[in-house]
Every structure is written in C-alpha cells, then in structure tokens.
Design an enzyme around this catalytic site. Structure first.
Site, PDB file in Angstrom:
ATOM      1  N   GLU A 175      10.928  15.692  14.581  1.00 24.09           N
ATOM      2  CA  GLU A 175      11.166  15.641  13.143  1.00 24.09           C
ATOM      3  C   GLU A 175      10.371  16.764  12.466  1.00 24.09           C
ATOM      4  OE1 GLU A 175       9.784  12.051  11.143  1.00 24.09           O
ATOM      5  OE2 GLU A 175      11.703  11.875  10.109  1.00 24.09           O
ATOM      6  N   CYS A 208      14.414  10.831   5.694  1.00 14.42           N
ATOM      7  CA  CYS A 208      14.526  10.359   7.076  1.00 14.42           C
ATOM      8  C   CYS A 208      15.961  10.440   7.587  1.00 14.42           C
ATOM      9  CB  CYS A 208      14.002   8.941   7.173  1.00 14.42           C
ATOM     10  SG  CYS A 208      14.707   7.875   5.918  1.00 14.42           S
ATOM     11  N   LYS A 254       0.857  -1.189   0.000  1.00 11.30           N
ATOM     12  CA  LYS A 254       0.000   0.000   0.000  1.00 11.30           C
ATOM     13  C   LYS A 254       0.886   1.230   0.000  1.00 11.30           C
ATOM     14  CE  LYS A 254      -1.642   2.766   2.935  1.00 11.30           C
ATOM     15  NZ  LYS A 254      -1.497   3.978   2.100  1.00 11.30           N
ATOM     16  N   GLU A 288      10.851   0.948   9.439  1.00 10.57           N
ATOM     17  CA  GLU A 288      11.811   2.016   9.110  1.00 10.57           C
ATOM     18  C   GLU A 288      11.097   3.325   9.400  1.00 10.57           C
ATOM     19  OE1 GLU A 288      14.805   1.461   8.338  1.00 10.57           O
ATOM     20  OE2 GLU A 288      14.844  -0.568   7.526  1.00 10.57           O
TER      21      GLU A 288
HETATM   22  P1  NAD Z   1       3.171   8.248   7.599  1.00 10.03           P
HETATM   23  O1  NAD Z   1       3.573   7.429   8.760  1.00 10.03           O
HETATM   24  O2  NAD Z   1       2.159   9.308   7.788  1.00 10.03           O
HETATM   25  O3  NAD Z   1       2.572   7.299   6.438  1.00 10.03           O
HETATM   26  C1  NAD Z   1       3.314   6.206   5.947  1.00 10.03           C
HETATM   27  C2  NAD Z   1       2.335   5.200   5.352  1.00 10.03           C
HETATM   28  O4  NAD Z   1       1.493   4.694   6.384  1.00 10.03           O
HETATM   29  C3  NAD Z   1       1.395   5.766   4.291  1.00 10.03           C
HETATM   30  O5  NAD Z   1       1.216   4.813   3.272  1.00 10.03           O
HETATM   31  C4  NAD Z   1       0.099   5.964   5.063  1.00 10.03           C
HETATM   32  O6  NAD Z   1      -1.058   5.918   4.242  1.00 10.03           O
HETATM   33  C5  NAD Z   1       0.142   4.770   5.993  1.00 10.03           C
HETATM   34  N1  NAD Z   1      -0.687   4.885   7.190  1.00 10.03           N
HETATM   35  C6  NAD Z   1      -1.112   6.004   7.819  1.00 10.03           C
HETATM   36  N2  NAD Z   1      -1.848   5.671   8.902  1.00 10.03           N
HETATM   37  C7  NAD Z   1      -1.860   4.323   8.964  1.00 10.03           C
HETATM   38  C8  NAD Z   1      -2.430   3.389   9.875  1.00 10.03           C
HETATM   39  N3  NAD Z   1      -3.128   3.779  10.941  1.00 10.03           N
HETATM   40  N4  NAD Z   1      -2.210   2.080   9.654  1.00 10.03           N
HETATM   41  C9  NAD Z   1      -1.479   1.664   8.603  1.00 10.03           C
HETATM   42  N5  NAD Z   1      -0.941   2.503   7.699  1.00 10.03           N
HETATM   43  C10 NAD Z   1      -1.121   3.815   7.887  1.00 10.03           C
HETATM   44  O7  NAD Z   1       4.520   8.799   6.966  1.00 10.03           O
HETATM   45  P2  NAD Z   1       4.679   9.785   5.733  1.00 10.03           P
HETATM   46  O8  NAD Z   1       4.208  11.121   6.169  1.00 10.03           O
HETATM   47  O9  NAD Z   1       4.100   9.169   4.511  1.00 10.03           O
HETATM   48  O10 NAD Z   1       6.283   9.780   5.545  1.00 10.03           O
HETATM   49  C11 NAD Z   1       7.135  10.543   6.296  1.00 10.03           C
HETATM   50  C12 NAD Z   1       7.717   9.742   7.436  1.00 10.03           C
HETATM   51  O11 NAD Z   1       8.370   8.582   6.932  1.00 10.03           O
HETATM   52  C13 NAD Z   1       8.803  10.500   8.194  1.00 10.03           C
HETATM   53  O12 NAD Z   1       8.621  10.286   9.565  1.00 10.03           O
HETATM   54  C14 NAD Z   1      10.100   9.846   7.720  1.00 10.03           C
HETATM   55  O13 NAD Z   1      11.174   9.958   8.606  1.00 10.03           O
HETATM   56  C15 NAD Z   1       9.657   8.450   7.518  1.00 10.03           C
HETATM   57  N6  NAD Z   1      10.556   7.730   6.609  1.00 10.03           N
HETATM   58  C16 NAD Z   1      11.440   6.825   7.132  1.00 10.03           C
HETATM   59  C17 NAD Z   1      12.332   6.150   6.304  1.00 10.03           C
HETATM   60  C18 NAD Z   1      13.312   5.155   6.847  1.00 10.03           C
HETATM   61  O14 NAD Z   1      13.913   4.442   6.048  1.00 10.03           O
HETATM   62  N7  NAD Z   1      13.511   5.065   8.153  1.00 10.03           N
HETATM   63  C19 NAD Z   1      12.319   6.412   4.928  1.00 10.03           C
HETATM   64  C20 NAD Z   1      11.402   7.332   4.428  1.00 10.03           C
HETATM   65  C21 NAD Z   1      10.524   7.983   5.280  1.00 10.03           C
END
Ligand code: NAD
Length: 489
Positions: free
Chosen positions: A377, A280, A171, A246
């Site tokens: 962050e 990230c 997803k 991650e």
């Molecule tokens: P997010 O956590 O808001 O969303 C990530 C994914 O989770 C999306 O597909 C979203 O639709 C889904 N999601 C949201 N609520 C959910 C739920 N309750 N249950 C299951 N899935 C759900 O993150 P974002 O805003 O898309 O991305 C930014 C974040 O990602 C930042 O915190 C960044 O640091 C992190 N990130 C980490 C890495 C890593 O490798 N550690 C890499 C890229 C981004």
C-alpha cells in the site's frame, strides 16, 4: 486544556501537548493535550455507566436522537467542512460533496434502521418448547479510527453502535481529532445521554493500545493499517473480545479489451487520486488488456497532467497535500525505488515545491508483479499499470494480492462483468465505476483487508449479540427428556 470528551463534557487531559497541523501549510490549526492511559479507564467507566440506560431506551427514542443529530450536523456542515479541510488538507469540494453529506446521510440511515432491528420469527423447533431470538446491544464499544476520512470513519463506527444501543469510546487518529470532538459535542445537543459517546484524543502506541486491550470493553472496532489492526486484534484477544477490522487495500482496476476506454481513463484518474490517493479503496493497480494498454497509459497521463494541485480551500483545487511531511517522504521514497524494479514513471514522481506536503499525481507503467509499488500500500496519488494477456490472466492478477477490500472491472460484456464480480476476491466489486459508496450497502474487506462490515444493516452484526430464549410449553415437572438422564425419582 480541553482535548477529550468524557461523560458529556470536555475533559482537560494531562498527556503531552499536541498540535494539529494543516498539511497544506504546515501551520498549526489547534493545540490540545493528549489523553493518558489513566483517561482510558475513566472513559471506559463512563461508557459502562451509561450503557444500561441507552441499551434499554426504545428504538424510537434512539432513532429520535440520531435523527436530531443528522439535522444538527446539517446545520453545522460548514464547521465540519472547515475542520476537516484544515486538519487533513483534503480539497474543500471533496469535504463538501462527499465527506460531510455522506456522514450526515449515514446518520439519517441509522436513525431509520434503529427501528427495524428484529429477531428471527419464533417457533417450536422442539415439540416441547418455543424458541425466540433476541438481538441485544453487545455493550461497550472501543473504536479506533484513522486520519484519512476522520469524520466518515468515526460515523461508520459510532453510529451503528449507538443505533444498536451500545455505548462507545472512540480514539481518533492524533493527527485529525477535531471533527470527532465536534461530533460528540453536537450529539449531546441532539439529546445523546452523557457518557454514551466518549472521545479520547491520544496516541496509538499508549492510549490506542490501552483501549484495544482494556478488560472493560466488549468489542473493539478498528479502521487503519493492516499492521496496527493485527496488533489491535492481539490486544483484544487477551480478553477474548470481539473485533472488527477495516484495514488496508490495494484495489485492482481491470480494463478488459471491450471497455469504454475514455470511461476507464476518467475512472482511473478519479479512483486513484481521490483524497490524494489516501483512500483504502483507491484504484492502485490498473491491469489493462494488451491492445488498450498504450492508449490507456497515454490517456491517464494526459488527464493527470491537468489535475489542479493547490490550496485545499480553493474550490478549483483537485488535489491537496498528503497528510504529513513524514507520509509524503514515505510515498516519495517508494516511488523513487520503482525504476530499480522495472517501473517506468510516465508522469509525476516528484514532490511539489510549495509549503505543505504536496506530491504530484503519479503514473508508473510496466510495473513488475513482485515490485514494492505493486504489492504494498502506497497511500498516495500513485497509480501503477500492468497489462494482461487474456481474461484468466486478468483475474489471476487482480487476485494476486494479500488484500481484498475493493476492485473494479471495466467491460461492456455482461458475461465478463458477471465473471469478474464472482471471481475477484474483494468486499466490493464495481462494474464500470470505482469508488462510489452508499449508506444502504456494506463496506468491508477480506484477507489482509480485515473482516466485518461498516455501513448498512450488515454493520449491526458487529454491535449486537444473538440470544436464544427457549421456553418450555408443556408445563410438566417430569419432562420427557429427563428420562435420558435418570429414569426413576
Ligand atoms: P494506522 O493503522 O497507523 O492508525 C489507525 C489508528 O490506530 C490511529 O488512530 C492510530 O493512532 C491508532 N494506533 C496506532 N498504533 C496503535 C496501537 N499499537 N494500538 C492501537 N491503536 C493504534 O492507520 P492510518 O495511517 O491512520 O490510516 C491509514 C490506513 O488506514 C491505511 O492502511 C488505509 O488503507 C486504512 N484504512 C482502511 C479503511 C477501510 O475501511 N478498510 C478505511 C480508511 C483507512
């Protein structure tokens, strides 16, 4: 409306209509219907049905599909670049030189690695038995990815899973589903059997949480924010499913007094502004030796002032917009509160007045250790700076965070470099650089940044189970150890 990918074909889903928006203009680039919770059941069933055939394919057969996929991605690179730039607003140079070639290289790496999966050598650890280890595909993988590097994040999760013999339901973030859908379509062209890779373009709150908590999956892998990652883990825990997370980061960027100042300045700007700071591993907390502090702040401000903000499709553009107006407003609000907590905005600190969700490159000096911009962050083009007194203080500050994804140390002293790499608590420590990654090496954090690895052979551990096979080699009915249980028949 075709909007998901299931069983090797586009699936018209009946969830709410959804527009993918170009954050550089605010204009829609695609319209699709989101998936529903019922589609999650169908996608998991599709992956389950395809699992056995793919898991029992030879490594050579799986490798051939991945090698073909890398070739077809190369042939379709322009399409991936156009979709990635349109849906994220990232500068075309970044998509062309980093996202897309990095993704293709990862697929090529796993095409090779798929043929190197081995168990430990077998042996007689008991006098009466031969033991061997089988590493088997864990099963159906549910994967949830973020919007910042949509293609790379999908590749990092999907490809090692496929190489290991798993089937997948992914997803992508609802803001950026396009390149993940294109990946699935091209994977079919490469010969991936139907149902081995399924894409659901749903919202996190319903489709994401239903997928994470689905009883029919075997492992849940997630990239995204720490808060959501913990919710995903809780949902998976209901069924006792394995997870790999991650999560967020707040990378320290430690500049020791013997550092090459010019290199540190260039590195800090590149490391904090990459992908408009929506990375990230981005450098977010510069921690600088007192005697270099003023020159570092002045140097970073000067380089930031020359950053070209503009149309992401223009090859001269350095910095694109933030992913959405809502995210820009969140970044702007956090920065606007920084002076109340002692931060000094040296440059930037404002929205850029043009269509789209642009925000100026921002440097905040003298930040307090307990301030919001230093601890949380921001995920925008914002670098904070503090000074340190001695090496102990520098390393203490570097580790003064709940996150532990990445860090860098800038020094010409080999002993300092060694100490920093040993003592900084993070999944990756760069020395005299910040950001580069490579397919052969793992990516993943500790603490609030999650656990488990993407990329490299280490990521196979997320997608394989280890089975011990113990075979009797005596051939006798009355085995010696039976006497422990009963003495006479
Ligand atoms: P997010 O956590 O808001 O969303 C990530 C994914 O989770 C999306 O597909 C979203 O639709 C889904 N999601 C949201 N609520 C959910 C739920 N309750 N249950 C299951 N899935 C759900 O993150 P974002 O805003 O898309 O991305 C930014 C974040 O990602 C930042 O915190 C960044 O640091 C992190 N990130 C980490 C890495 C890593 O490798 N550690 C890499 C890229 C981004």
């Amino acid at each position: 409306m075709a909007s998901s990918w299931l069983g090797g074909a586009s699936l018209s889903t009946s969830g709410p209509a959804h527009r993918v928006i170009n954050p550089a203009t605010g204009a829609p680039v695609a319209e699709l219907a989101l998936a529903t919770v019922a589609d999650v059941d169908a996608a998991v069933a599709s992956a389950r049905a395809a699992l056995r055939g793919w898991a029992t394919a030879t490594p050579a057969d799986r490798s051939a599909v991945l090698a073909k996929l890398a070739e077809l991605m190369e042939a379709n690179a322009e399409l991936f670049i156009a979709e990635e730039v349109s849906q994220t607003g990232k500068p075309v140079r970044l998509a062309t030189e980093f996202d897309v070639p990095g993704s293709i290289d990862n697929v090529a790496f796993f095409a090779g690695a798929a043929r190197h999966l081995e168990g430990k050598a077998s042996g007689e650890y008991s006098a009466d038995h031969t033991s061997s280890i089988r590493r088997e595909a864990v099963g159906v993988v549910a994967t949830i990815t973020p919007w910042n590097y949509p293609l790379q994040m999908a590749i990092w999760k999907v490809i090692p899973a496929l190489a290991a013999g798993c089937s997948v339901v992914i997803k992508p973030a609802e803001l950026t589903p396009l390149t993940t859908l294109t990946l699935a379509r091209i994977a079919k062209e490469a010969g991936l059997p139907d149902g081995v890779l399924n894409v659901l373009t749903g919202a996190g709150a319903d489709v994401g949480s239903a997928l994470a908590g689905h009883p029919g999956v075997d492992v849940v892998t997630f990239t995204g924010s720490t808060d959501v990652g913990r919710r995903v883990m809780a949902a998976a825990a209901v069924h006792g499913h394995r997870t790999q997370l991650e999560l967020g980061g707040k990378a320290p960027f430690v500049v020791f007094s013997d550092a090459d100042l010019d290199a540190a300045i260039q590195g800090a700007v590149a490391g904090s502004l990459i992908n408009t700071g929506q990375d990230c591993t981005a450098a977010t907390r510069a921690i600088v030796a007192r005697d270099l502090y003023d020159d570092f702040v002045a140097g970073v401000a000067e380089v930031m002032s020359k950053i070209v903000v503009g149309d992401p499709f223009d090859a001269d553009t350095d910095l694109g917009p933030l992913i959405s107006a809502a995210h820009r407003d969140k970044v702007a609000a956090m920065v606007s509160r920084a002076p109340d907590e002692g931060g000094r905005i040296v440059t930037g600190g404002h929205v850029i007045a043009r269509p789209g969700s642009f925000y100026a490159p921002t440097l905040i000096a003298d930040v307090d250790e307990n301030s919001e911009v230093y601890r949380n962050e921001i995920f925008g083009p914002v670098l904070t700076v503090r000074s340190f007194t001695d090496d102990d203080d520098a390393l203490r500050q570097a580790n003064d965070t709940e996150y532990g994804l990445a860090a860098s140390a800038w020094t010409r002293d080999v002993y300092r470099a060694q100490r920093a790499s040993r003592e900084i608590n993070a999944g990756c420590v760069w020395i005299n650089d910040h950001i580069p990654i490579i397919s052969e090496m793992p990516h993943g954090g500790v603490g609030a940044s999650g656990f488990g690895k993407d990329m490299s052979d280490y990521s196979f551990e997320e997608y394989l189970t280890i089975k011990h096979v113990m075979s009797d080699i005596t051939g006798v009915a009355e085995k010696a150890w039976h006497r422990t249980i009963f003495t006479k028949r």
